[in-house]
Write a protein that holds these residues in place. Structure first.
Motif, PDB file in Angstrom:
ATOM      1  N   LEU A  21       0.863  -1.304   0.001  1.00 41.68           N
ATOM      2  CA  LEU A  21       0.082  -0.068  -0.079  1.00 41.68           C
ATOM      3  C   LEU A  21       0.830   1.264  -0.109  1.00 41.68           C
ATOM      4  CD1 LEU A  21      -2.692   1.337   0.280  1.00 41.68           C
ATOM      5  CD2 LEU A  21      -2.575   1.258   2.684  1.00 41.68           C
ATOM      6  N   LEU A  22       1.987   1.272   0.754  1.00 41.00           N
ATOM      7  CA  LEU A  22       2.827   2.459   0.824  1.00 41.00           C
ATOM      8  C   LEU A  22       3.479   2.475  -0.452  1.00 41.00           C
ATOM      9  CD1 LEU A  22       4.340   1.840   4.357  1.00 41.00           C
ATOM     10  CD2 LEU A  22       2.341   3.455   3.700  1.00 41.00           C
ATOM     11  N   VAL A  23       3.839   1.715  -1.153  1.00 36.32           N
ATOM     12  CA  VAL A  23       4.379   1.693  -2.480  1.00 36.32           C
ATOM     13  C   VAL A  23       3.768   2.310  -3.506  1.00 36.32           C
ATOM     14  CG1 VAL A  23       5.541   0.328  -4.516  1.00 36.32           C
ATOM     15  CG2 VAL A  23       6.307  -0.164  -2.137  1.00 36.32           C
ATOM     16  N   PHE A  24       2.263   1.617  -3.591  1.00 36.87           N
ATOM     17  CA  PHE A  24       1.403   2.117  -4.219  1.00 36.87           C
ATOM     18  C   PHE A  24       0.933   3.722  -4.245  1.00 36.87           C
ATOM     19  CE2 PHE A  24      -0.599  -2.324  -5.015  1.00 36.87           C
ATOM     20  CZ  PHE A  24       0.198  -2.505  -6.067  1.00 36.87           C
ATOM     21  N   ASN A  25       0.851   3.812  -3.111  1.00 45.31           N
ATOM     22  CA  ASN A  25       0.544   5.507  -2.648  1.00 45.31           C
ATOM     23  C   ASN A  25       1.605   6.394  -3.133  1.00 45.31           C
ATOM     24  OD1 ASN A  25      -1.938   4.906  -1.471  1.00 45.31           O
ATOM     25  ND2 ASN A  25      -1.100   4.869   0.572  1.00 45.31           N
ATOM     26  N   THR A  26       2.989   6.017  -2.961  1.00 48.15           N
ATOM     27  CA  THR A  26       4.129   6.834  -3.427  1.00 48.15           C
ATOM     28  C   THR A  26       4.056   6.760  -4.758  1.00 48.15           C
ATOM     29  OG1 THR A  26       5.340   5.776  -1.586  1.00 48.15           O
ATOM     30  CG2 THR A  26       6.633   7.160  -3.352  1.00 48.15           C
ATOM     31  N   VAL A  27       3.872   5.914  -5.593  1.00 51.88           N
ATOM     32  CA  VAL A  27       3.780   5.764  -7.057  1.00 51.88           C
ATOM     33  C   VAL A  27       2.543   6.728  -7.594  1.00 51.88           C
ATOM     34  CG1 VAL A  27       3.021   4.398  -9.164  1.00 51.88           C
ATOM     35  CG2 VAL A  27       4.422   3.396  -7.322  1.00 51.88           C
ATOM     36  N   PHE A  28       1.289   6.625  -6.810  1.00 52.22           N
ATOM     37  CA  PHE A  28       0.363   7.840  -7.208  1.00 52.22           C
ATOM     38  C   PHE A  28       0.648   9.039  -6.909  1.00 52.22           C
ATOM     39  CE2 PHE A  28      -2.493   3.936  -6.532  1.00 52.22           C
ATOM     40  CZ  PHE A  28      -2.491   3.535  -7.976  1.00 52.22           C
ATOM     41  N   ALA A  29       1.464   9.343  -5.932  1.00 52.84           N
ATOM     42  CA  ALA A  29       1.832  10.758  -5.559  1.00 52.84           C
ATOM     43  C   ALA A  29       2.852  11.343  -6.750  1.00 52.84           C
ATOM     44  CB  ALA A  29       2.916  10.574  -4.417  1.00 52.84           C
ATOM     45  N   ALA A  30       3.715  10.579  -7.318  1.00 53.68           N
ATOM     46  CA  ALA A  30       4.418  10.810  -8.456  1.00 53.68           C
ATOM     47  C   ALA A  30       3.821  11.170  -9.751  1.00 53.68           C
ATOM     48  CB  ALA A  30       5.473   9.830  -8.565  1.00 53.68           C
ATOM     49  N   TRP A  32       0.423  12.056  -9.569  1.00 54.36           N
ATOM     50  CA  TRP A  32      -0.385  13.355  -9.165  1.00 54.36           C
ATOM     51  C   TRP A  32       0.554  14.590  -9.387  1.00 54.36           C
ATOM     52  CZ3 TRP A  32      -5.076  14.888  -8.747  1.00 54.36           C
ATOM     53  CH2 TRP A  32      -5.359  16.110  -8.071  1.00 54.36           C
ATOM     54  N   THR A  33       1.901  14.405  -9.025  1.00 51.38           N
ATOM     55  CA  THR A  33       2.690  15.575  -9.232  1.00 51.38           C
ATOM     56  C   THR A  33       2.848  15.697 -10.821  1.00 51.38           C
ATOM     57  OG1 THR A  33       4.191  14.888  -7.409  1.00 51.38           O
ATOM     58  CG2 THR A  33       5.195  16.345  -9.049  1.00 51.38           C
ATOM     59  N   THR A  34       2.897  14.904 -11.604  1.00 48.67           N
ATOM     60  CA  THR A  34       2.742  15.128 -13.113  1.00 48.67           C
ATOM     61  C   THR A  34       1.479  15.735 -13.688  1.00 48.67           C
ATOM     62  OG1 THR A  34       4.299  12.901 -13.186  1.00 48.67           O
ATOM     63  CG2 THR A  34       3.400  14.025 -15.119  1.00 48.67           C
ATOM     64  N   VAL A  35       0.352  15.256 -12.847  1.00 53.62           N
ATOM     65  CA  VAL A  35      -0.747  15.711 -13.520  1.00 53.62           C
ATOM     66  C   VAL A  35      -1.237  17.257 -13.000  1.00 53.62           C
ATOM     67  CG1 VAL A  35      -3.515  15.210 -13.110  1.00 53.62           C
ATOM     68  CG2 VAL A  35      -1.872  13.431 -13.499  1.00 53.62           C
ATOM     69  N   PHE A  40       6.291  17.370  -5.035  1.00 55.43           N
ATOM     70  CA  PHE A  40       6.095  15.820  -4.816  1.00 55.43           C
ATOM     71  C   PHE A  40       6.075  15.682  -3.303  1.00 55.43           C
ATOM     72  CE2 PHE A  40       8.174  11.794  -3.198  1.00 55.43           C
ATOM     73  CZ  PHE A  40       7.460  11.039  -4.082  1.00 55.43           C
ATOM     74  N   GLY A  41       6.590  16.361  -2.322  1.00 55.51           N
ATOM     75  CA  GLY A  41       6.543  16.202  -0.987  1.00 55.51           C
ATOM     76  C   GLY A  41       5.082  16.432  -0.529  1.00 55.51           C
ATOM     77  N   GLU A  42       4.178  17.324  -1.265  1.00 54.43           N
ATOM     78  CA  GLU A  42       2.994  17.801  -0.747  1.00 54.43           C
ATOM     79  C   GLU A  42       2.006  16.683  -1.402  1.00 54.43           C
ATOM     80  OE1 GLU A  42      -0.586  20.723  -2.146  1.00 54.43           O
ATOM     81  OE2 GLU A  42       1.546  21.450  -2.265  1.00 54.43           O
ATOM     82  N   ALA A  43       2.454  16.169  -2.277  1.00 55.33           N
ATOM     83  CA  ALA A  43       1.602  14.962  -3.168  1.00 55.33           C
ATOM     84  C   ALA A  43       1.704  13.719  -2.415  1.00 55.33           C
ATOM     85  CB  ALA A  43       2.137  14.950  -4.604  1.00 55.33           C
ATOM     86  N   VAL A  45       2.154  13.427   0.911  1.00 52.64           N
ATOM     87  CA  VAL A  45       1.510  13.499   2.091  1.00 52.64           C
ATOM     88  C   VAL A  45      -0.231  13.115   1.619  1.00 52.64           C
ATOM     89  CG1 VAL A  45       0.587  14.924   4.075  1.00 52.64           C
ATOM     90  CG2 VAL A  45       2.910  14.999   3.330  1.00 52.64           C
ATOM     91  N   TYR A  46      -0.786  13.743   0.747  1.00 55.93           N
ATOM     92  CA  TYR A  46      -1.975  13.712   0.357  1.00 55.93           C
ATOM     93  C   TYR A  46      -2.246  12.278   0.171  1.00 55.93           C
ATOM     94  CZ  TYR A  46      -3.443  18.529   1.074  1.00 55.93           C
ATOM     95  OH  TYR A  46      -3.732  19.908   1.609  1.00 55.93           O
ATOM     96  N   SER A  47      -1.246  11.779  -0.865  1.00 55.29           N
ATOM     97  CA  SER A  47      -1.558  10.475  -1.354  1.00 55.29           C
ATOM     98  C   SER A  47      -1.645   9.431  -0.275  1.00 55.29           C
ATOM     99  CB  SER A  47      -0.437   9.990  -2.144  1.00 55.29           C
ATOM    100  OG  SER A  47      -0.597   8.936  -3.091  1.00 55.29           O
ATOM    101  N   GLN A  48      -0.582   9.269   0.747  1.00 53.00           N
ATOM    102  CA  GLN A  48      -0.513   8.566   1.915  1.00 53.00           C
ATOM    103  C   GLN A  48      -1.770   8.444   2.794  1.00 53.00           C
ATOM    104  OE1 GLN A  48       1.449   6.105   1.836  1.00 53.00           O
ATOM    105  NE2 GLN A  48       3.143   6.838   0.693  1.00 53.00           N
ATOM    106  N   CYS A  49      -2.326   9.732   2.875  1.00 55.40           N
ATOM    107  CA  CYS A  49      -3.371  10.236   3.869  1.00 55.40           C
ATOM    108  C   CYS A  49      -4.688   9.423   3.151  1.00 55.40           C
ATOM    109  CB  CYS A  49      -3.500  11.266   4.174  1.00 55.40           C
ATOM    110  SG  CYS A  49      -2.296  11.831   5.353  1.00 55.40           S
ATOM    111  N   ILE A  50      -4.955   9.854   1.889  1.00 51.49           N
ATOM    112  CA  ILE A  50      -5.980   9.311   1.023  1.00 51.49           C
ATOM    113  C   ILE A  50      -5.988   8.036   0.941  1.00 51.49           C
ATOM    114  CG2 ILE A  50      -7.294   9.737  -1.230  1.00 51.49           C
ATOM    115  CD1 ILE A  50      -6.497  12.568  -1.197  1.00 51.49           C
TER     116      ILE A  50
END
Length: 356
Positions: A21-30, A32-35, A40-43, A45-50
């Motif tokens: 789950l932590l790996v997936f959230n990190t990938v989705f944060a990256a 989201w940063t692109t979109v 990346f730091g802000e994304a 935090v939001y990705s791991q919480c959501i």
């Protein structure tokens, strides 16, 4: 509404899924940063919480029995996970949690759309993983049941082989012995008594062997000694027997009556077809890491007998050897030096439980 009978996931699986789950959230944060163009730091935090709250909201889905309720809970739980994750991440960044609710409708649509895709992908992966693990467990259980059934079938086959072997040995041998006993009663009562004693001893040992899946080599040789004593009396004393057993092999575990067909063949197809003195040698030795059991006669030799057997005895011996010791056990029948036949069994010492 038809309930779903799927077994819930054991609790320990949630801890096993946490690193993924932590790996997936990190990938989705990256992603989201692109979109969105945010840092990346802000994304992260939001990705791991959501992602974390959406994952927690998905746990009850695995315990709900009805598909319609699963779907409804997935929609509601995903929405709550997104909103709750936004508020939690905003609070962790030092802002009021309610500030997350004031973003524009476009930002909400983008957040919900991206989170829905991420939630669907994660849920599909974990569901597939759960199904694969359950399928693997079912296959393992099925294999265990098949092994148990195979073992039971092998045990039944071994019992059937032993019964067939006894059916082959006992009538022929008993009829001849009883006929010989009848002829001895009148002319040599003492020898008739000896013959009867040895017959009783052989019958008792045979009955005991038939009730156990294994016997020792020492017990097998004692049974053969009683059998050969009877044959010696029946042949008028012209038969001599030489027995040599390595002391280390006396407690070797064997299927019962394993050597009996070899000795019976030596008598019926070798010794009885030859006039004059007859000899049988029983040997048990340890040689080159293998246990060798041999029955050698000085009879008429291979192909010279005027009697023809069915081969059932040798087939039973071969099948029982394979069942107990695997493909490394061998049965061979060949001409003996100086005439006669040597039938031998070779078993790997380690498979027989003997230290070479």
């Amino acid at each position: 509404m038809k309930p779903c009978t799927r077994t819930p996931v054991p609790p320990r699986h949630y801890l096993q899924e946490l690193p993924l789950l932590l790996v997936f959230n990190t990938v989705f944060a990256a992603l989201w940063t692109t979109v969105s163009g945010s840092g990346f730091g802000e994304a992260l935090v939001y990705s791991q919480c959501i992602g974390g709250l959406c994952y927690l909201s998905s746990i009850p889905i695995r315990y709900i029995r009805y598909p319609a309720l699963k779907f409804a809970w997935g929609i509601a739980g995903g929405a709550l996970g997104v909103v709750g994750g936004m508020m939690l991440a905003t609070a962790l960044r030092g802002h009021p949690a309610t500030a997350a609710l004031t973003q524009s409708p476009y930002a909400w649509r983008l957040t919900f759309g991206f989170s829905a895709v991420a939630f669907a992908l994660c849920f599909a992966f974990f569901w597939w993983r759960e199904v694969a693990e359950r399928r693997s467990a079912e296959l393992a259980a099925r294999a265990a049941r098949a092994d148990a059934a195979r073992t039971e079938a092998e045990r039944a086959a071994a019992s059937a082989q032993l019964a067939a072997l006894q059916a082959q040995i006992e009538p022929h041998f008993l009829f001849n012995t009883l006929a010989n006993l009848r002829s001895l009663i009148g002319r040599d009562p003492e020898l008739a008594r000896t013959l009867l004693d040895r017959l009783i001893e052989w019958l008792r040992a045979t009955l005991q062997a038939s009730r156990t899946p294994h016997t020792t080599l020492a017990a097998e040789f004692e049974l053969l000694s009683a059998y050969l004593d009877i044959q010696r009396i029946r042949m008028g004393g012209r038969l001599t027997v030489d027995t040599r057993v390595a002391p280390a092999l006396r407690e070797l575990q064997l299927p019962p009556l394993l050597l009996q067909p070899l000795v019976e063949n030596a008598i019926a197809h070798g010794i009885e077809q030859k006039a004059g003195p007859a000899h049988i040698a029983l040997l048990a030795e340890l040689r080159d890491g293998r246990v060798r059991l041999a029955v050698t006669d000085n009879g008429v030799g291979l192909g010279a007998s005027n009697t023809q057997g069915t081969g059932l005895g040798l087939e039973n011996v071969q099948a029982r050897l394979a069942s107990c010791f695997g493909d490394d056990a061998r049965l061979s029948v060949e001409s003996a030096p100086g005439g006669g036949v040597c039938a031998s069994i070779e078993i790997p010492a380690d498979r027989a439980g003997v230290r070479a």
